[in-house]
Design a protein around this motif. Sequence first.
Motif, short mmCIF file in Angstrom:
data_model
loop_
_atom_site.label_atom_id
_atom_site.label_comp_id
_atom_site.label_asym_id
_atom_site.label_seq_id
_atom_site.Cartn_x
_atom_site.Cartn_y
_atom_site.Cartn_z
N MET A 100 0.83 -1.21 0.00
CA MET A 100 0.00 0.00 0.00
C MET A 100 0.86 1.26 0.00
N LEU A 101 1.88 1.26 0.84
CA LEU A 101 2.74 2.44 0.94
C LEU A 101 3.56 2.64 -0.34
N GLN A 102 4.00 1.53 -0.94
CA GLN A 102 4.69 1.63 -2.22
C GLN A 102 3.76 2.24 -3.27
N LYS A 103 2.50 1.84 -3.22
CA LYS A 103 1.52 2.36 -4.18
C LYS A 103 1.32 3.85 -3.98
N VAL A 104 1.29 4.30 -2.75
CA VAL A 104 1.14 5.74 -2.46
C VAL A 104 2.28 6.52 -3.12
N LEU A 105 3.51 6.02 -2.98
CA LEU A 105 4.67 6.70 -3.56
C LEU A 105 4.61 6.68 -5.09
N GLN A 106 4.14 5.57 -5.66
CA GLN A 106 4.00 5.49 -7.12
C GLN A 106 2.96 6.48 -7.63
N LEU A 107 1.83 6.54 -6.94
CA LEU A 107 0.77 7.47 -7.35
C LEU A 107 1.25 8.92 -7.23
N TYR A 108 2.00 9.19 -6.17
CA TYR A 108 2.55 10.54 -5.98
C TYR A 108 3.49 10.89 -7.12
N ALA A 109 4.42 10.00 -7.43
CA ALA A 109 5.40 10.26 -8.49
C ALA A 109 4.71 10.45 -9.83
N SER A 110 3.75 9.60 -10.13
CA SER A 110 3.01 9.71 -11.38
C SER A 110 2.29 11.05 -11.47
N ARG A 111 1.67 11.45 -10.39
CA ARG A 111 0.94 12.72 -10.35
C ARG A 111 1.87 13.91 -10.58
N VAL A 112 2.99 13.96 -9.89
CA VAL A 112 3.90 15.10 -9.98
C VAL A 112 4.59 15.15 -11.34
N LEU A 113 5.08 14.01 -11.81
CA LEU A 113 5.79 13.97 -13.09
C LEU A 113 4.87 14.27 -14.27
N SER A 114 3.58 13.97 -14.11
CA SER A 114 2.63 14.21 -15.20
C SER A 114 2.26 15.68 -15.35
N LYS A 115 2.62 16.49 -14.38
CA LYS A 115 2.26 17.91 -14.44
C LYS A 115 3.01 18.66 -15.54
N ARG A 116 4.19 18.20 -15.89
CA ARG A 116 5.00 18.90 -16.89
C ARG A 116 5.17 17.99 -18.11
N SER A 117 4.81 18.50 -19.28
CA SER A 117 4.92 17.73 -20.53
C SER A 117 6.05 18.27 -21.40
N TYR A 118 6.78 17.34 -21.99
CA TYR A 118 7.85 17.70 -22.93
C TYR A 118 7.57 17.09 -24.32
N ALA A 119 6.32 16.69 -24.54
CA ALA A 119 5.97 15.99 -25.78
C ALA A 119 5.82 16.92 -26.97
N LYS A 120 5.69 18.23 -26.73
CA LYS A 120 5.53 19.18 -27.84
C LYS A 120 6.74 20.10 -27.94
N LYS A 121 7.22 20.25 -29.19
CA LYS A 121 8.30 21.19 -29.46
C LYS A 121 7.84 22.05 -30.63
N GLY A 122 7.26 23.20 -30.28
CA GLY A 122 6.61 24.02 -31.30
C GLY A 122 5.34 23.30 -31.76
N ASN A 123 5.25 23.05 -33.05
CA ASN A 123 4.12 22.32 -33.60
C ASN A 123 4.42 20.83 -33.75
N GLU A 124 5.62 20.44 -33.36
CA GLU A 124 6.03 19.05 -33.54
C GLU A 124 5.72 18.22 -32.29
N ILE A 125 5.24 17.00 -32.51
CA ILE A 125 4.99 16.06 -31.42
C ILE A 125 6.18 15.12 -31.32
N LEU A 126 6.83 15.12 -30.18
CA LEU A 126 7.98 14.22 -29.95
C LEU A 126 7.43 12.88 -29.44
N LYS A 127 7.40 11.90 -30.33
CA LYS A 127 6.72 10.65 -30.01
C LYS A 127 7.35 9.89 -28.85
N ALA A 128 8.67 9.94 -28.74
CA ALA A 128 9.33 9.24 -27.64
C ALA A 128 8.96 9.86 -26.29
N GLU A 129 8.91 11.20 -26.24
CA GLU A 129 8.49 11.89 -25.02
C GLU A 129 7.03 11.59 -24.71
#
Length: 326
Positions: free
Chosen positions: A215-244
């Motif tokens: 359960m505690l491991q899951k809490v940390l995973q959910l936290y990390a997923s939530r925080v890391l998902s706040k910032r996206s690097y998938a767009k560079k101008g009009n280009e979609i960076l598929k790997a990102e």
Amino acid sequence: MELKMLTTPCFFHSTSYVYPYLLYRRWNSGKLGERKFTSVNLLGLPQRRNLICAVSKDAEKSFKKTVEVDRLIDMLKDADDKELQQLVVENVLAFNEGFWIRLAARTETCKSEDDKKDYEELAALVMSVVDRLVHKTKEKIESATDVLKAILKPVVDEDKETTWPPRDPEALVLMQKELNQREAEGHLDEGFLSEVNAQLRQAKEDGDKPGLEAMLQKVLQLYASRVLSKRSYAKKGNEILKAEQFLETLIQAPEAEWNKLLIDGLTIGKGEISPEELSAVLKKRIERTLIRTEGGSYQQRILTEYLKGIQARSEEIVRVLEGGTR
């Protein structure tokens, strides 16, 4: 995996560490109850009983505990002021009666007065840091405990046997929702992360609460997923960076879905992203995380460990798929 829980998890709360330290002082002065003592009569056991205990099943466990305490003492001795404070914060649950007795024993066996003085100064310094930590963070620790209980409430049933994963998939959804709300309110700070890590460390040491550990491991995973998902690097101008974009899909997905996503997304499986491309964006994301978070913080460690978890899983999938194509 099933875990019987009579009540809600027993969370760490601040307690006084003064008594163990006084025990150290009394040991070091050679007095306990105003009389001289040795390690044998302190325990109230005759020498023969000690010899019997030495070959008991508990001997190995006791020896391992002593080795762990000695390792911590050595680290504290070699640390500068900043490192020592960080060590105390990370190992706050370790400063119990056993720690102070062991430190006192090592002080007593010093061959020189200088070495003995060093140990005495170390004991006073550690006690001072622990005392400040306990008193200054008491309210935060209690608040963090309440937040953690609220997050775990959907998956903990006081009246029934608690299982992991939960029998009802909706419980995980509610757990995620509660965590997201608490994070949005600013409650998932360093104090909260410290609390979760302390509980996780204790659960691992106990060894008989795999459900709580998961359960505690899951809490940390959910936290990390939530925080890391706040910032996206998938767009560079009009280009979609598929790997990102693919990496961000992995970050947002539950760990249980990583295997399928990797098989479907990597070129070695059914997808368009090469393992090298994924490795490159993972390395870059880890570097960005290290730069954007406070060095040595719980947040930095949790976020980078989550990304390294994805990295390790992708490498494992690649090895398996490569093996299957030979």
